[in-house]
Design a protein around this motif. Sequence first.
Motif, PDB file in Angstrom:
ATOM      1  N   PRO A  40       5.285  -6.214   3.339  1.00 35.79           N
ATOM      2  CA  PRO A  40       5.589  -4.859   2.842  1.00 35.79           C
ATOM      3  C   PRO A  40       4.501  -4.291   1.939  1.00 35.79           C
ATOM      4  O   PRO A  40       4.176  -3.095   2.028  1.00 35.79           O
ATOM      5  CB  PRO A  40       6.896  -5.057   2.067  1.00 35.79           C
ATOM      6  CG  PRO A  40       7.519  -6.266   2.662  1.00 35.79           C
ATOM      7  CD  PRO A  40       6.385  -7.149   3.045  1.00 35.79           C
ATOM      8  N   ILE A  41       3.927  -5.122   1.082  1.00 32.89           N
ATOM      9  CA  ILE A  41       2.877  -4.634   0.182  1.00 32.89           C
ATOM     10  C   ILE A  41       1.655  -4.191   0.977  1.00 32.89           C
ATOM     11  O   ILE A  41       1.082  -3.119   0.740  1.00 32.89           O
ATOM     12  CB  ILE A  41       2.498  -5.723  -0.841  1.00 32.89           C
ATOM     13  CG1 ILE A  41       3.652  -5.973  -1.810  1.00 32.89           C
ATOM     14  CG2 ILE A  41       1.253  -5.315  -1.619  1.00 32.89           C
ATOM     15  CD1 ILE A  41       3.417  -7.128  -2.768  1.00 32.89           C
ATOM     16  N   LEU A  42       1.241  -5.022   1.931  1.00 32.91           N
ATOM     17  CA  LEU A  42       0.075  -4.683   2.744  1.00 32.91           C
ATOM     18  C   LEU A  42       0.335  -3.458   3.608  1.00 32.91           C
ATOM     19  O   LEU A  42      -0.554  -2.622   3.803  1.00 32.91           O
ATOM     20  CB  LEU A  42      -0.313  -5.878   3.616  1.00 32.91           C
ATOM     21  CG  LEU A  42      -0.958  -7.046   2.864  1.00 32.91           C
ATOM     22  CD1 LEU A  42      -0.948  -8.311   3.710  1.00 32.91           C
ATOM     23  CD2 LEU A  42      -2.382  -6.699   2.452  1.00 32.91           C
ATOM     24  N   PHE A  82      -2.218  -0.511   3.081  1.00 31.85           N
ATOM     25  CA  PHE A  82      -3.362  -0.525   3.996  1.00 31.85           C
ATOM     26  C   PHE A  82      -3.095  -0.103   5.442  1.00 31.85           C
ATOM     27  O   PHE A  82      -4.051   0.222   6.146  1.00 31.85           O
ATOM     28  CB  PHE A  82      -3.988  -1.924   4.021  1.00 31.85           C
ATOM     29  CG  PHE A  82      -4.488  -2.387   2.691  1.00 31.85           C
ATOM     30  CD1 PHE A  82      -5.493  -1.698   2.030  1.00 31.85           C
ATOM     31  CD2 PHE A  82      -3.950  -3.511   2.076  1.00 31.85           C
ATOM     32  CE1 PHE A  82      -5.956  -2.111   0.797  1.00 31.85           C
ATOM     33  CE2 PHE A  82      -4.407  -3.941   0.844  1.00 31.85           C
ATOM     34  CZ  PHE A  82      -5.415  -3.239   0.197  1.00 31.85           C
ATOM     35  N   GLN A  83      -1.870  -0.118   5.921  1.00 30.82           N
ATOM     36  CA  GLN A  83      -1.688   0.183   7.343  1.00 30.82           C
ATOM     37  C   GLN A  83      -1.691   1.683   7.601  1.00 30.82           C
ATOM     38  O   GLN A  83      -0.655   2.315   7.821  1.00 30.82           O
ATOM     39  CB  GLN A  83      -0.411  -0.434   7.923  1.00 30.82           C
ATOM     40  CG  GLN A  83      -0.408  -0.356   9.460  1.00 30.82           C
ATOM     41  CD  GLN A  83       0.792  -1.005  10.094  1.00 30.82           C
ATOM     42  OE1 GLN A  83       1.408  -1.871   9.509  1.00 30.82           O
ATOM     43  NE2 GLN A  83       1.132  -0.583  11.316  1.00 30.82           N
ATOM     44  N   TYR A  84      -2.887   2.223   7.591  1.00 29.24           N
ATOM     45  CA  TYR A  84      -3.103   3.627   7.908  1.00 29.24           C
ATOM     46  C   TYR A  84      -4.371   3.710   8.759  1.00 29.24           C
ATOM     47  O   TYR A  84      -5.246   2.857   8.680  1.00 29.24           O
ATOM     48  CB  TYR A  84      -3.279   4.462   6.635  1.00 29.24           C
ATOM     49  CG  TYR A  84      -2.126   4.334   5.658  1.00 29.24           C
ATOM     50  CD1 TYR A  84      -0.972   5.092   5.833  1.00 29.24           C
ATOM     51  CD2 TYR A  84      -2.190   3.465   4.585  1.00 29.24           C
ATOM     52  CE1 TYR A  84       0.095   4.971   4.945  1.00 29.24           C
ATOM     53  CE2 TYR A  84      -1.131   3.340   3.702  1.00 29.24           C
ATOM     54  CZ  TYR A  84       0.008   4.092   3.889  1.00 29.24           C
ATOM     55  OH  TYR A  84       1.061   3.975   3.028  1.00 29.24           O
ATOM     56  N   ALA A 141       7.316   2.158  10.138  1.00 26.69           N
ATOM     57  CA  ALA A 141       7.702   3.458  10.693  1.00 26.69           C
ATOM     58  C   ALA A 141       7.917   4.515   9.619  1.00 26.69           C
ATOM     59  O   ALA A 141       8.180   5.680   9.940  1.00 26.69           O
ATOM     60  CB  ALA A 141       8.979   3.297  11.518  1.00 26.69           C
ATOM     61  N   GLN A 142       7.797   4.143   8.351  1.00 24.04           N
ATOM     62  CA  GLN A 142       8.078   5.067   7.262  1.00 24.04           C
ATOM     63  C   GLN A 142       6.827   5.843   6.847  1.00 24.04           C
ATOM     64  O   GLN A 142       5.693   5.433   7.116  1.00 24.04           O
ATOM     65  CB  GLN A 142       8.628   4.293   6.060  1.00 24.04           C
ATOM     66  CG  GLN A 142       9.953   3.598   6.337  1.00 24.04           C
ATOM     67  CD  GLN A 142      10.380   2.691   5.192  1.00 24.04           C
ATOM     68  OE1 GLN A 142       9.650   2.511   4.215  1.00 24.04           O
ATOM     69  NE2 GLN A 142      11.557   2.093   5.317  1.00 24.04           N
ATOM     70  N   LEU A 143       7.049   6.963   6.171  1.00 24.49           N
ATOM     71  CA  LEU A 143       5.941   7.721   5.595  1.00 24.49           C
ATOM     72  C   LEU A 143       5.377   6.968   4.397  1.00 24.49           C
ATOM     73  O   LEU A 143       6.029   6.094   3.820  1.00 24.49           O
ATOM     74  CB  LEU A 143       6.421   9.104   5.169  1.00 24.49           C
ATOM     75  CG  LEU A 143       6.963  10.002   6.302  1.00 24.49           C
ATOM     76  CD1 LEU A 143       7.517  11.292   5.713  1.00 24.49           C
ATOM     77  CD2 LEU A 143       5.890  10.285   7.338  1.00 24.49           C
ATOM     78  N   TRP A 144       4.167   7.361   3.968  1.00 21.42           N
ATOM     79  CA  TRP A 144       3.492   6.604   2.909  1.00 21.42           C
ATOM     80  C   TRP A 144       4.310   6.573   1.619  1.00 21.42           C
ATOM     81  O   TRP A 144       4.378   5.552   0.941  1.00 21.42           O
ATOM     82  CB  TRP A 144       2.105   7.193   2.642  1.00 21.42           C
ATOM     83  CG  TRP A 144       2.125   8.539   1.983  1.00 21.42           C
ATOM     84  CD1 TRP A 144       2.088   9.766   2.578  1.00 21.42           C
ATOM     85  CD2 TRP A 144       2.191   8.790   0.572  1.00 21.42           C
ATOM     86  NE1 TRP A 144       2.134  10.768   1.651  1.00 21.42           N
ATOM     87  CE2 TRP A 144       2.192  10.202   0.400  1.00 21.42           C
ATOM     88  CE3 TRP A 144       2.241   7.986  -0.557  1.00 21.42           C
ATOM     89  CZ2 TRP A 144       2.244  10.805  -0.850  1.00 21.42           C
ATOM     90  CZ3 TRP A 144       2.297   8.574  -1.814  1.00 21.42           C
ATOM     91  CH2 TRP A 144       2.299   9.972  -1.954  1.00 21.42           C
ATOM     92  N   SER A 169       5.793   3.314  -0.293  1.00 22.62           N
ATOM     93  CA  SER A 169       5.434   3.049  -1.693  1.00 22.62           C
ATOM     94  C   SER A 169       6.674   2.928  -2.569  1.00 22.62           C
ATOM     95  O   SER A 169       6.783   2.016  -3.401  1.00 22.62           O
ATOM     96  CB  SER A 169       4.520   4.155  -2.222  1.00 22.62           C
ATOM     97  OG  SER A 169       3.344   4.253  -1.445  1.00 22.62           O
ATOM     98  N   PHE A 170       7.607   3.859  -2.383  1.00 24.88           N
ATOM     99  CA  PHE A 170       8.829   3.836  -3.189  1.00 24.88           C
ATOM    100  C   PHE A 170       9.633   2.575  -2.906  1.00 24.88           C
ATOM    101  O   PHE A 170      10.153   1.930  -3.834  1.00 24.88           O
ATOM    102  CB  PHE A 170       9.676   5.074  -2.899  1.00 24.88           C
ATOM    103  CG  PHE A 170      10.971   5.104  -3.662  1.00 24.88           C
ATOM    104  CD1 PHE A 170      11.002   5.493  -4.996  1.00 24.88           C
ATOM    105  CD2 PHE A 170      12.164   4.720  -3.053  1.00 24.88           C
ATOM    106  CE1 PHE A 170      12.200   5.504  -5.701  1.00 24.88           C
ATOM    107  CE2 PHE A 170      13.361   4.732  -3.756  1.00 24.88           C
ATOM    108  CZ  PHE A 170      13.377   5.126  -5.082  1.00 24.88           C
ATOM    109  N   GLY A 171       9.761   2.202  -1.643  1.00 29.89           N
ATOM    110  CA  GLY A 171      10.543   1.018  -1.279  1.00 29.89           C
ATOM    111  C   GLY A 171       9.963  -0.257  -1.853  1.00 29.89           C
ATOM    112  O   GLY A 171      10.686  -1.085  -2.418  1.00 29.89           O
ATOM    113  N   VAL A 172       8.651  -0.415  -1.731  1.00 27.91           N
ATOM    114  CA  VAL A 172       8.004  -1.626  -2.255  1.00 27.91           C
ATOM    115  C   VAL A 172       8.066  -1.649  -3.783  1.00 27.91           C
ATOM    116  O   VAL A 172       8.328  -2.694  -4.391  1.00 27.91           O
ATOM    117  CB  VAL A 172       6.542  -1.706  -1.771  1.00 27.91           C
ATOM    118  CG1 VAL A 172       5.798  -2.832  -2.475  1.00 27.91           C
ATOM    119  CG2 VAL A 172       6.492  -1.921  -0.261  1.00 27.91           C
ATOM    120  N   ALA A 173       7.832  -0.495  -4.416  1.00 21.56           N
ATOM    121  CA  ALA A 173       7.905  -0.422  -5.878  1.00 21.56           C
ATOM    122  C   ALA A 173       9.308  -0.757  -6.371  1.00 21.56           C
ATOM    123  O   ALA A 173       9.484  -1.473  -7.368  1.00 21.56           O
ATOM    124  CB  ALA A 173       7.484   0.960  -6.364  1.00 21.56           C
ATOM    125  N   ALA A 174      10.322  -0.250  -5.669  1.00 28.64           N
ATOM    126  CA  ALA A 174      11.703  -0.540  -6.055  1.00 28.64           C
ATOM    127  C   ALA A 174      12.014  -2.018  -5.895  1.00 28.64           C
ATOM    128  O   ALA A 174      12.683  -2.625  -6.746  1.00 28.64           O
ATOM    129  CB  ALA A 174      12.663   0.286  -5.197  1.00 28.64           C
TER     130      ALA A 174
END
Length: 273
Positions: free
Chosen positions: A89-91, A95-97, A235-238, A242-247
């Motif tokens: 999830p962090i990577l 980075f996956q863009y 499949a999520q937007l950036w 970010s919000f999901g990983v931060a949470a």
Amino acid sequence: SQINLLLDTVLASLLPTGSVSWLYYSDRLAELPLGVFGIAIATVILPGLSRQHTSASAEKFSGTLDWALRLILLIAIPAAIALVILAEPILLALFQYGKTTAADVAMSALSLRAYALGLVAFMLIKVFAPGYFARQDMKTPVKIGVIAMVSNMVLNLLFVVPLHFYWQVGHVGLALATSVAAFLNAFLLWRGLRRQGVYFPQAGWVRFALNLMLANTIMAAVLLAALGQLGDVAAQLWWQRSFGVAALCGVGLLTYVLVLILLGVRPRHLRPV
């Protein structure tokens, strides 16, 4: 560590395309807690150790090292566990863009986990080395560093060859060799301080170790349970990533801190001696 990284980069260039980038991504993430906390703690304790050595206060010198060691373990172990569990999830979030593919993330996650296994050792080195520098002993850490570097080279061959030819993940062998060599480095530094009689463990280590083990176990369980709630991160937007990983990181941190508080750990216990 910079020399090891350079050697890893050179060897990674001989491996399949992408290996250098996979190692770079994972190394940058593993270096984050080291740079923020490990180096900061080392910077804080060095002046105190120098004063204590000058005043011949052996007990305070050892006490400062012991405090720094406990603080490093309080930070490094949960950070390492979080990197192992949340590697993908962090990577993905970072980075996956663009041209970075799901395969790149998967490969980077493997080497990130290998680096994370050595995070505790990387940070311990930052604590043990000032124990020598404060006493104007520059030669011993350098000698130990050379031993660790040579060991790293040997381990590179032992790990990379089978991992590359059997599983096509030779870059993981490079990261794993670096982590194992770091533990050797940390152990030799610790053993030297013990043999020279400048460091001896303070009271309370058994309770501290049990508290640490329980808090990290509960945190890991919570992270694993919460990980399934993230959904398809790719499949999520950036901002969703970010919000999901931060949470998720916040939940893990909050769990860890709350368990330590329930076990009786208080801010005063983290103050330097």
